[in-house]
Design an enzyme around this catalytic site. Structure first.
Site, PDB file in Angstrom:
ATOM      1  CG  ASP A 141      -1.601   1.259   1.489  1.00  0.00           C
ATOM      2  OD1 ASP A 141      -2.332   1.689   0.582  1.00  0.00           O
ATOM      3  OD2 ASP A 141      -1.428   1.846   2.566  1.00  0.00           O
ATOM      4  CG  ASP A 167      -0.998   8.557   1.990  1.00  0.00           C
ATOM      5  OD1 ASP A 167      -0.099   9.315   1.588  1.00  0.00           O
ATOM      6  OD2 ASP A 167      -1.746   8.832   2.940  1.00  0.00           O
TER       7      ASP A 167
HETATM    8  N1  PLP Z   1      -7.868   8.018  -2.172  1.00  0.00           N
HETATM    9  C1  PLP Z   1      -7.293   9.222  -2.286  1.00  0.00           C
HETATM   10  C2  PLP Z   1      -7.949  10.273  -3.132  1.00  0.00           C
HETATM   11  C3  PLP Z   1      -6.096   9.498  -1.611  1.00  0.00           C
HETATM   12  O1  PLP Z   1      -5.514  10.713  -1.730  1.00  0.00           O
HETATM   13  C4  PLP Z   1      -5.496   8.472  -0.819  1.00  0.00           C
HETATM   14  C5  PLP Z   1      -4.252   8.721  -0.102  1.00  0.00           C
HETATM   15  O2  PLP Z   1      -3.542   9.693  -0.307  1.00  0.00           O
HETATM   16  C6  PLP Z   1      -6.129   7.222  -0.742  1.00  0.00           C
HETATM   17  C7  PLP Z   1      -7.303   7.033  -1.428  1.00  0.00           C
HETATM   18  C8  PLP Z   1      -5.565   6.066   0.037  1.00  0.00           C
HETATM   19  O3  PLP Z   1      -4.461   5.566  -0.666  1.00  0.00           O
HETATM   20  P1  PLP Z   1      -3.693   4.220  -0.214  1.00  0.00           P
HETATM   21  O4  PLP Z   1      -4.542   3.052  -0.627  1.00  0.00           O
HETATM   22  O5  PLP Z   1      -2.378   4.304  -0.960  1.00  0.00           O
HETATM   23  O6  PLP Z   1      -3.501   4.330   1.255  1.00  0.00           O
HETATM   24 CA    CA Z   2      -2.759   3.497   3.127  1.00  0.00          CA
END
Ligand code: PLP
Ligand code: CA
Length: 310
Positions: A27, A29
């Site tokens: 994953d 973020d």
């Molecule tokens: N959706 C959006 C628009 C985001 O900006 C983020 C994180 O920055 C996420 C979902 C979650 O992302 P991830 O699945 O990488 O944690």
């Molecule tokens: Ca995440």
């Protein structure tokens, strides 16, 4: 077998767990970075994993960037080089889903970002939007007169910072016109995007819910925890779930998908989850909550570095 333990992955166990894996799904973020700042030591840890011959893939529910933009961000933050085909964003996976589910020539009405449109273009799915919906008149009731494109056979909902009532009207009208033959697809259901300082902004799940409520039907969700995103990885790389580790910071997306796809799951505490939340699920008798418990956890993926030393 047996209940998942959420054990801290110390150096010795880490060597064994990593040794038994040939692929890691990250994953993004909350695991590799927070916003624009890399998690300390994360790039070094991935560098060592790549040097040890592991296949590294990236699975993110964020639909507001293309695969190419992710490879560029990884490069910019010092992570080992990745090709776009190693990146499984919900924008790309949604485009891939629609290409396979729509009849040739059929189009999608899109509530989303320019990145979502770019991924649809890249796989050859015609689309309308994103962009402002046409408003043929001053009052919402007039908007029901806006022209509908005859080619539209799907409504796709992703992260759309310009989401509006007018777009919601158009989405509903396409779904009413097409009936069950019009697909309703959402990129993900994340309810909030946490920001530094304990605050948050509404996530794509809020927008998907709005369209679902209007249409009174449920969307097909492409992103985690749905296994569709994992199936995309499998069809690209033919990976073995038993030799794959899912690394994430969120229980109801990353860890749930990993557990339900038969992967080894590793929670990192650099994102949205605390160990107390895991404990709550662990102590519950409810099978649905048990499936949110990871096999292992680390404070940060930088903690894998000692196990990767030479
Ligand atoms: N959706 C959006 C628009 C985001 O900006 C983020 C994180 O920055 C996420 C979902 C979650 O992302 P991830 O699945 O990488 O944690
Ligand atoms: Ca995440």
């Amino acid at each position: 077998g047996g209940p998942r333990r959420c054990r801290r992955l110390e150096a010795e166990a880490a060597r064994a767990v990593l040794g038994a894996a040939d692929t890691l799904l990250f994953d993004c973020d909350g695991v590799l970075w927070r916003g624009e700042a890399a998690v300390g030591g994360a790039a070094a840890a991935l560098g060592r994993l790549a040097a040890a011959g592991k296949r590294l893939c990236y699975v993110t529910n964020n639909s507001s960037r293309t695969r190419a933009a992710y490879t560029e961000k990884l490069r910019r933050l010092g992570f080992p080089p990745a090709e776009p085909r190693h990146v499984f964003g919900s924008a790309y996976c949604a485009a891939r889903y629609l290409r396979q589910a729509l009849p040739p020539g059929a189009a999608a009405y899109v509530l989303g970002s320019p990145a979502l449109a770019a991924e649809l273009e890249a796989v050859g799915v015609p689309h309308l939007g994103p962009g402002p919906a046409a408003l043929p008149g001053p009052a919402p009731a007039d908007w029901a007169q806006a022209p509908l494109d005859p080619a539209v056979r799907a409504v796709l909902v992703g992260f759309d910072e310009h989401f509006s009532y007018a777009k919601l009207c158009q989405a509903l009208r396409y779904l009413l016109r097409g009936g069950p033959d019009c697909l309703l697809v959402g990129t993900n259901r994340d309810h909030r995007l946490p920001l530094e300082g304990g605050t948050a902004i509404p996530g794509t799940g809020c927008l998907v819910k709005a369209v679902e409520t209007a249409a009174q039907r449920e969307a097909f969700i492409v992103g985690k925890p749905n296994r569709y995103m994992f199936d995309c990885v499998v069809s690209e790389f033919n990976i073995d779930p038993a030799r794959t580790i899912m690394v994430g910071d969120r229980l109801d997306t990353d860890i749930l998908m990993g557990n339900s796809c038969g992967l080894t799951t590793l929670l990192t505490l650099t994102g949205v989850t605390t160990l107390d939340e895991v404990k709550g699920h662990q102590e519950s008798d409810c099978p649905a909550r048990q499936s949110l418990v990871p096999d292992y956890y680390v404070d940060s993926i930088a903690d894998l570095l000692p196990a990767l030393g030479d």
